[in-house]
Write an enzyme that holds these catalytic residues in place. Structure first.
Site, PDB file in Angstrom:
ATOM      1  N   HIS A  45       0.843  -1.197   0.000  1.00 28.12           N
ATOM      2  CA  HIS A  45       0.000   0.000   0.000  1.00 28.12           C
ATOM      3  C   HIS A  45       0.880   1.250   0.000  1.00 28.12           C
ATOM      4  O   HIS A  45       1.200   1.794   1.067  1.00 28.12           O
ATOM      5  CB  HIS A  45      -0.919   0.002   1.220  1.00 28.12           C
ATOM      6  CG  HIS A  45      -1.868  -1.151   1.256  1.00 28.12           C
ATOM      7  ND1 HIS A  45      -1.484  -2.415   1.650  1.00 28.12           N
ATOM      8  CD2 HIS A  45      -3.187  -1.236   0.930  1.00 28.12           C
ATOM      9  CE1 HIS A  45      -2.522  -3.226   1.576  1.00 28.12           C
ATOM     10  NE2 HIS A  45      -3.564  -2.542   1.146  1.00 28.12           N
ATOM     11  N   HIS A  85      -2.811  -1.051   7.110  1.00 29.22           N
ATOM     12  CA  HIS A  85      -2.362  -1.405   5.764  1.00 29.22           C
ATOM     13  C   HIS A  85      -1.281  -0.450   5.270  1.00 29.22           C
ATOM     14  O   HIS A  85      -0.451  -0.820   4.452  1.00 29.22           O
ATOM     15  CB  HIS A  85      -3.545  -1.413   4.793  1.00 29.22           C
ATOM     16  CG  HIS A  85      -4.278  -0.119   4.730  1.00 29.22           C
ATOM     17  ND1 HIS A  85      -5.253   0.226   5.649  1.00 29.22           N
ATOM     18  CD2 HIS A  85      -4.191   0.927   3.874  1.00 29.22           C
ATOM     19  CE1 HIS A  85      -5.735   1.416   5.349  1.00 29.22           C
ATOM     20  NE2 HIS A  85      -5.105   1.868   4.282  1.00 29.22           N
ATOM     21  N   GLY A 133      -4.400  -3.658  11.498  1.00 37.26           N
ATOM     22  CA  GLY A 133      -4.623  -4.225  10.176  1.00 37.26           C
ATOM     23  C   GLY A 133      -6.101  -4.397   9.938  1.00 37.26           C
ATOM     24  O   GLY A 133      -6.653  -3.810   9.003  1.00 37.26           O
ATOM     25  N   PRO A 134      -6.795  -5.208  10.771  1.00 33.90           N
ATOM     26  CA  PRO A 134      -8.256  -5.226  10.676  1.00 33.90           C
ATOM     27  C   PRO A 134      -8.784  -3.827  11.011  1.00 33.90           C
ATOM     28  O   PRO A 134      -8.611  -3.344  12.134  1.00 33.90           O
ATOM     29  CB  PRO A 134      -8.666  -6.253  11.734  1.00 33.90           C
ATOM     30  CG  PRO A 134      -7.438  -7.087  11.960  1.00 33.90           C
ATOM     31  CD  PRO A 134      -6.292  -6.150  11.777  1.00 33.90           C
ATOM     32  N   GLY A 178     -11.542   3.633   5.727  1.00 35.02           N
ATOM     33  CA  GLY A 178     -11.993   2.294   6.100  1.00 35.02           C
ATOM     34  C   GLY A 178     -12.213   2.153   7.591  1.00 35.02           C
ATOM     35  O   GLY A 178     -13.166   1.494   8.035  1.00 35.02           O
ATOM     36  N   GLU A 441     -20.154  -4.345  22.692  1.00 35.67           N
ATOM     37  CA  GLU A 441     -19.259  -5.471  22.971  1.00 35.67           C
ATOM     38  C   GLU A 441     -17.983  -5.429  22.143  1.00 35.67           C
ATOM     39  O   GLU A 441     -16.896  -5.739  22.652  1.00 35.67           O
ATOM     40  CB  GLU A 441     -19.992  -6.802  22.722  1.00 35.67           C
ATOM     41  CG  GLU A 441     -21.125  -7.086  23.687  1.00 35.67           C
ATOM     42  CD  GLU A 441     -22.454  -6.548  23.190  1.00 35.67           C
ATOM     43  OE1 GLU A 441     -23.479  -6.827  23.838  1.00 35.67           O
ATOM     44  OE2 GLU A 441     -22.469  -5.847  22.139  1.00 35.67           O
ATOM     45  N   ASP A 499     -34.591 -17.059  27.884  1.00 36.98           N
ATOM     46  CA  ASP A 499     -34.332 -16.120  26.789  1.00 36.98           C
ATOM     47  C   ASP A 499     -34.248 -16.813  25.439  1.00 36.98           C
ATOM     48  O   ASP A 499     -34.310 -16.160  24.401  1.00 36.98           O
ATOM     49  CB  ASP A 499     -33.044 -15.329  27.047  1.00 36.98           C
ATOM     50  CG  ASP A 499     -33.276 -14.145  27.961  1.00 36.98           C
ATOM     51  OD1 ASP A 499     -34.451 -13.790  28.175  1.00 36.98           O
ATOM     52  OD2 ASP A 499     -32.296 -13.563  28.455  1.00 36.98           O
TER      53      ASP A 499
END
Length: 700
Positions: A45, A85, A133-134, A178, A441, A499
């Site tokens: 990149h 990235h 990265g994620p 992103g 969460e 539940d």
């Protein structure tokens, strides 16, 4: 798309008065190195690293307080490249600044054994604070770092004026389009505003280009307005070459102490690549030999040479080493003065930095007598936390809006946050230790990672086990980094009851056990829960994250539970009465959590039929598998092939222990809405069913 006139305006340089030719040469060196590195390996990149060169240079060379010779310095500012990235944005600064990378490391980008993997990795490259990265994870974890910074200040220097403590520092983030699109940043950014994290400064690289080219196809919001609505201090800077605007925005952000800061920086990706800037082709691929040569011509470099770094440029940028040491020395004077004023707090800091626990820290852990009233392991966990609270001020945490269900509140602890968020139920204090994540969460998982990465405290967060799915990307990243986050996941099976199937975990235990380095701990009763907490807290940083799996329903307090056995992950809870010392059982019943009681009851039923059964409590497969084979064979003799595993989840992870002739009492479908006793009976989780499985295993 951006017009040529707009590109011209956005790439017009604005430099401060101190700026010289050597600064411009350094910035251009960054651009050329980024283009060359990606071109050499053939993938990567380049574009963002090129267009963010002025920002990265300004942050590392002119803004941040850090010391390249000591990347673990307590007083350093933290930098988080959420746009992982664009790893070259960070790597080139670490090279130029003298953090331990050399030109050969830039040349070996994204290759086997290099210090410069495709995305930054914590523990792998000196100067990298977090694996990113994620997309979205970095920004969300940076919120945790900012929270940890405040809590650290509360432990060690709570009364100092803002900016006057050696524990005051900033968390700087570079995020991409992103990152902004990912939901986890929305969760975390919302909470950051609630927490008024004035030490958090986020640069949003608004280049409006992603892999699919113009982001207008998927992103058309006014992001700055969104962050204003959250409650952030928001600024907008036009042009990545606008160093004056960048520095002014940083100064303004530093002056705002009651809100996190969001700086939207409009850049042109890939600048100054003449044909590919402002296109998706500059985002995630090599530019090509001709385009790289054209870039070099534009900035005055020899187009026929690669990885060019002028000696005077490197000397200039590595002046950061001396400046960093000077800043460190000035800080050390402040720190030493604090240490003289606060000897007890200094002793606490020394203990935490050494990753030691105080003498007698576990002396007051609760103990329950076998046969006493049934108790949910979540309730036992809450009692353990309240017992540990006075002994371990470094331990703090909370829940994703389920504190009463998860039992994650330390008795008597204030809530963490500005006093203005106090409610009838909760009193907030800047340095409180009870965290309220809200129904967020995913952000909770990432924030916990940021807290632990920042150090030196231990943090935990709770929700229902079913909602661990919402946390999974953050949990996986914590495991990849080998950091010791603690997840308290309650309501761990169909035992949740009424539940219904939307909230009843079925596949979750096996899915979590599939994550390398994550320890999944499911204690059988109250005492095993206390032993599990003892083991978790005694583990040193680098031992990986832990998920503590707890029941909603009450379970009996068992006879024979063993602290060392829990620490080993599995142990012999009981042998049939007729077994002689050294004699092997006929069948082994392996169980976890609330199903251990069924194995114990089945052992009695089998004894009535002259079948001698061993009950093995297996709270943590990962810890058990790490034991020497001699221990594992003593617990599970290889010669005893008749084995039964019992767990109220899918059978997937148990085949390795029971083998081809073994049996598994499991659930391979979703549940229903009913009370837990009915569900266990109807789905075959009974002592009789376990005993029948044992008899089948003997016949196999």
């Amino acid at each position: 798309m951006t017009t040529l006139e707009e590109i011209s305006a956005l790439t017009r340089p604005r430099h401060p008065d101190y700026w010289t030719e050597i600064d411009s040469a350094a910035v251009d060196t960054i651009r050329v190195l980024a283009a060359d590195a990606v071109q050499k390996v053939g993938n990567g990149h380049p574009g963002t690293a090129m267009s963010l060169a002025p920002l990265a240079y300004t942050l590392f060379q002119r803004t941040m307080r850090h010391d390249p010779s000591d990347t673990h310095w307590l007083g350093r500012d933290r930098f988080v490249l959420s746009a992982g990235h664009s790893s070259l944005t960070l790597y080139i600064q670490l090279y130029l600044g003298g953090f331990g990378l050399e030109l050969s490391d830039i040349e070996s980008l994204r290759t086997w054994g290099s210090k410069t993997p495709g995305h930054p990795e914590f523990r792998h490259t000196p100067g990298v604070e977090i694996t990113t990265g994620p997309l979205g994870q970095g920004l969300a974890s940076a919120v945790g770092m900012a929270m940890a910074s405040r809590y650290e200040r509360g432990l060690f220097d709570p009364d100092a004026e803002p900016g006057a403590s050696p524990f005051d520092h900033y968390i700087y983030v570079i995020a991409s389009d992103g990152d902004i699109e990912e939901g986890v940043t929305s969760e975390a950014s919302s909470l950051a505003a609630v927490q008024q994290l004035g030490n958090l400064i986020v640069f949003y690289d608004r280049n409006q280009i992603s892999i699919e080219d113009d982001t207008n196809i998927a992103l058309c919001e006014d992001t700055a307005a969104r962050y204003r609505a959250y409650g952030w201090h928001v600024q907008e800077v036009e042009g990545g070459e606008n160093v004056v605007g960048i520095e002014e925005a940083i100064a303004n952000a530093q002056a705002v102490t009651d809100r996190p800061s969001f700086i939207a920086l409009r850049t042109v990706i890939g600048y100054p690549a003449p044909n590919l800037m402002d296109t998706g082709k500059a985002h995630g691929a090599a530019l090509g030999d001709d385009e790289v040569a054209a870039v070099k011509k534009i900035v005055g470099f020899d187009p026929d040479k690669t990885f060019q770094v002028r000696e005077d440029v490197l000397t200039h940028t590595r002046g950061l080493v001396a400046r960093g040491k000077q800043a460190h020395e000035r800080w050390q004077l402040e720190f030493d003065a604090w240490a003289r004023r606060e000897p007890e707090r200094k002793a606490l800091l020394d203990r935490l930095l050494a990753q030691k626990l105080p003498d007698g820290w576990d002396a007051d852990l609760p103990h329950w007598e076998p046969g006493s009233k049934a108790l949910a392991t979540r309730a036992a966990s809450g009692a353990v936390l309240s017992a540990l609270g006075p002994k371990l001020p470094e331990l703090w945490g909370g829940s994703a809006d389920l504190a009463g269900s998860n039992n994650t509140t330390i008795k008597g602890a204030d809530s963490f946050g500005p006093p203005s968020i106090s409610t009838k139920e909760y009193t907030a204090h800047w340095y409180g230790r009870t965290l309220h994540f809200g129904v967020r969460e995913h952000a909770m998982g990432a924030i916990l990672s940021g807290i632990v990465l920042h150090g030196p405290t231990r943090a935990y967060g709770g929700t229902f086990l079913q909602f661990s799915d919402y946390m999974r990307p953050a949990v996986r990243l914590a495991a990849l980094m080998d950091i010791d986050t603690i997840y308290v996941w309650t309501h761990d099976s169909i035992g949740l009851g009424e539940d219904g199937p939307t909230h009843q975990p079925i596949e979750h235990l096996s899915a979590l056990r599939a994550i390398p380095r994550l320890s999944v701990v499911r204690p059988a009763d109250a005492n095993e829960t206390a032993y599990a907490w003892r083991t978790i807290l005694a583990r040193r940083n680098g031992s990986g994250p832990v998920g503590l799996i707890l029941t909603r329903q009450g379970v009996p307090v068992l006879d024979g539970t063993d602290a060392e056995g829990v620490a080993r992950g599995g142990y012999v809870l009981s042998d049939a009465g007729g077994l002689q010392p050294g004699e092997e059982p006929d069948v082994i019943l392996i169980a976890t959590g609330s199903e251990v009681q069924l194995a114990v009851a089945a052992q009695t039923l089998l004894a009535d039929n002259d079948i001698l059964a061993r009950v093995v409590s297996m709270p943590c497969l990962e810890w058990f598998e790490a034991q020497p084979y001699e221990y594992r064979d003593a617990v599970l003799p290889p010669t005893v092939s008749a084995r039964v595993a019992v767990e109220a989840g899918v059978a997937q992870c148990w085949h390795q222990l029971v083998g081809d002739t073994g049996e598994i009492v499991s659930i391979e479908h979703y549940g229903e809405s009913a009370d837990h006793k009915t569900l266990f009976r109807e789905y075959g989780f009974t002592a009789e069913a376990v005993a029948a499985a044992a008899e089948r295993a003997l016949d196999n």
